[in-house]
Design an enzyme around this catalytic site. Structure first.
Site, PDB file in Angstrom:
ATOM      1  N   TRP A 127       0.865  -1.185   0.000  1.00 20.65           N
ATOM      2  CA  TRP A 127       0.000   0.000   0.000  1.00 20.65           C
ATOM      3  C   TRP A 127       0.906   1.241   0.000  1.00 20.65           C
ATOM      4  CZ3 TRP A 127      -2.039   2.750   4.786  1.00 20.65           C
ATOM      5  CH2 TRP A 127      -3.071   3.630   4.468  1.00 20.65           C
ATOM      6  N   ASP A 208      -0.682  -5.522   9.425  1.00 21.66           N
ATOM      7  CA  ASP A 208      -1.695  -4.545   9.026  1.00 21.66           C
ATOM      8  C   ASP A 208      -2.903  -5.361   8.570  1.00 21.66           C
ATOM      9  OD1 ASP A 208      -3.296  -2.611   7.951  1.00 21.66           O
ATOM     10  OD2 ASP A 208      -1.806  -1.834   6.534  1.00 21.66           O
ATOM     11  N   ALA A 210      -6.628  -4.916   7.564  1.00 18.77           N
ATOM     12  CA  ALA A 210      -7.637  -3.901   7.244  1.00 18.77           C
ATOM     13  C   ALA A 210      -8.859  -4.497   6.556  1.00 18.77           C
ATOM     14  CB  ALA A 210      -7.015  -2.828   6.345  1.00 18.77           C
ATOM     15  N   LYS A 243     -13.415  -0.823   6.584  1.00 23.41           N
ATOM     16  CA  LYS A 243     -14.028  -1.651   5.542  1.00 23.41           C
ATOM     17  C   LYS A 243     -15.030  -2.628   6.135  1.00 23.41           C
ATOM     18  CE  LYS A 243     -10.330   0.131   3.706  1.00 23.41           C
ATOM     19  NZ  LYS A 243      -9.865   0.820   2.567  1.00 23.41           N
TER      20      LYS A 243
HETATM   21  C1  LMR Z   1      -7.056   1.961  -0.486  1.00 22.92           C
HETATM   22  O1  LMR Z   1      -6.003   1.299  -0.453  1.00 22.92           O
HETATM   23  O2  LMR Z   1      -7.596   2.309  -1.545  1.00 22.92           O
HETATM   24  C2  LMR Z   1      -7.729   2.331   0.805  1.00 22.92           C
HETATM   25  O3  LMR Z   1      -7.063   1.775   1.881  1.00 22.92           O
HETATM   26  C3  LMR Z   1      -7.976   3.783   0.926  1.00 22.92           C
HETATM   27  C4  LMR Z   1      -6.734   4.566   1.181  1.00 22.92           C
HETATM   28  O4  LMR Z   1      -6.731   5.292   2.181  1.00 22.92           O
HETATM   29  O5  LMR Z   1      -5.767   4.478   0.418  1.00 22.92           O
END
Ligand code: LMR
Length: 394
Positions: A127, A208, A210, A243
């Site tokens: 991410w 992590d 999520a 989420k």
């Molecule tokens: C994403 O990866 O799209 C979500 O977790 C939203 C974000 O904050 O990036």
């Protein structure tokens, strides 16, 4: 003074969100930011959240500050949800945070306070906010390979080879469930092998998590985290309620640590509370309060789990429908991985030019690294996407 500032790099997910909003074309399809949408294209308030909110409106007696750690019912409920009975509570510390991002931020700050020399290993890819926060906090980053672009599966051999470079005290950031951006996840035997490596190297996992409940089910998705919690002496877990409770804008998250002793846990609790105080004093309460109410009320909890199952099964159906539609469009099985991946995302494996074609010619928005949000699709848009992917030569 302010002229000394430098322009900050754009977050590619948020930049795409903006671009989508500004696109006037009717029928445009947003598969960018990780937000669940139902068949009508709406991100609904979950039934249990609405019910808990109505109840809380009646029951709330004050808006006075909570504690620095946040609401105890929320912290206990989340700890049970993620770890069940696998973690030693007397060796744990926890605080409510500003969403999952806040939990990651506090985790990295805590690591920096305890061991500024620790390297934090990130999966490649990960991410984009992970490396960004890491840089901001000022910890050293290292990288491990994760994804095989050919098979679109986890390259576990490469991952384990790279993690041979771990030093004692290093931290490995792992996506508990499900991997963002690839959608490809370790199998349970691979998680177990990884636990052995972390243990032998004296490295500490930072999980992590999520998307619990978006993969194979609430317990199944937490199984790797629970297994690690049972085996490793020290661990950090950053979790988001955005989420699985659909409370994106309420910013509800939690950071938990498992420590080597109860004395260490007391120290960690003291430092976590102080970090909250330094960064924003008291964590936001509303979203966390509703989550705590749901988790402690059997009726609300059952309804929440039922709706989460509907969401999860809906995503699995979309995955199968898309893989099938692509098989027909391309006459090949090369998109079969879409049905194997889990969670909100899959990495398509397209070039930046092909992603641009999808956007410019077909008004389909996918992140530049070819991550798409499966939960942004519906029965009408699946065939449109399949045909556009085939026409873009992906
Ligand atoms: C994403 O990866 O799209 C979500 O977790 C939203 C974000 O904050 O990036």
């Amino acid at each position: 003074m302010f002229d000394q500032l430098t322009q900050q790099p754009k977050d590619k997910i948020l930049a795409l969100m903006q671009q989508f909003r500004e696109d006037p074309r009717p029928g445009k399809i947003d598969l960018g930011v990780g937000v669940y949408r139902n068949a009508e294209g709406v991100t609904p308030v979950m039934r249990a959240i609405r019910a808990a909110g109505a109840q809380w409106q009646q029951d709330e007696t004050t808006k006075a500050y909570t504690s620095l750690a946040g609401d105890a019912q929320f912290l206990d409920g989340m700890c049970d949800l993620i770890l069940a009975d696998t973690a030693p509570r007397d060796r744990m510390a926890s605080v409510a945070t500003v969403g999952g991002t806040g939990a990651i931020h506090q985790a990295l700050e805590l690591i920096k306070s305890a061991n500024p020399a620790a390297r934090v290993w990130l999966s490649n890819p990960t991410w984009p906010n992970h490396p960004a926060i890491l840089r901001h906090v000022g910890l050293q980053a290292a990288e491990y390979r994760y994804f095989d672009n050919e098979s679109r599966a986890v390259d576990f051999g490469a991952m384990m080879t790279d993690l041979q470079g771990l030093a004692a005290g290093d931290v490995v950031l792992l996506h508990g469930c499900c991997h963002n951006p690839t959608g490809a996840n370790l199998t349970m035997p691979e998680w177990t092998e990884l636990a052995g490596l972390l243990l032998s190297k004296g490295a500490i996992p930072l999980i992590d998590i999520a998307y619990q409940g978006f993969g194979d089910g609430l317990d199944e998705d937490a199984a790797p985290t629970r297994m690690l919690a049972g085996k490793l002496p020290e661990m950090l877990i950053a979790a988001s309620c955005s989420k699985n409770f659909g409370v994106y804008r309420d910013r509800a998250g939690i950071l938990m640590t498992i420590c080597a002793s109860s004395a260490d846990a007391a120290l960690a609790q003291n430092n976590l509370a102080t970090l909250n105080r330094l960064n924003y004093s008291f964590p936001p309460d509303h979203g966390a309060r509703l989550v705590g109410l749901i988790l402690s009320d059997p009726t609300l909890r059952a309804d929440w789990q039922a709706e989460l199952e509907e969401v999860r099964n809906g995503m699995l159906t979309l995955r199968t429908q898309l893989a099938d539609a692509l098989q027909i469009e391309t006459g090949s099985n090369r998109f079969g991985f879409l049905a194997q991946h889990r969670g909100m995302f899959s990495r398509l494996g397209a070039t930046p030019e092909q992603i641009e074609t999808l956007r410019d010619t077909h008004a389909i928005y996918i992140i530049g690294d070819s991550r798409m949000n499966i939960a942004g699709l519906n029965a009408e848009t699946v065939p449109l996407l399949a045909s556009a992917i085939a026409r873009a030569g992906i």
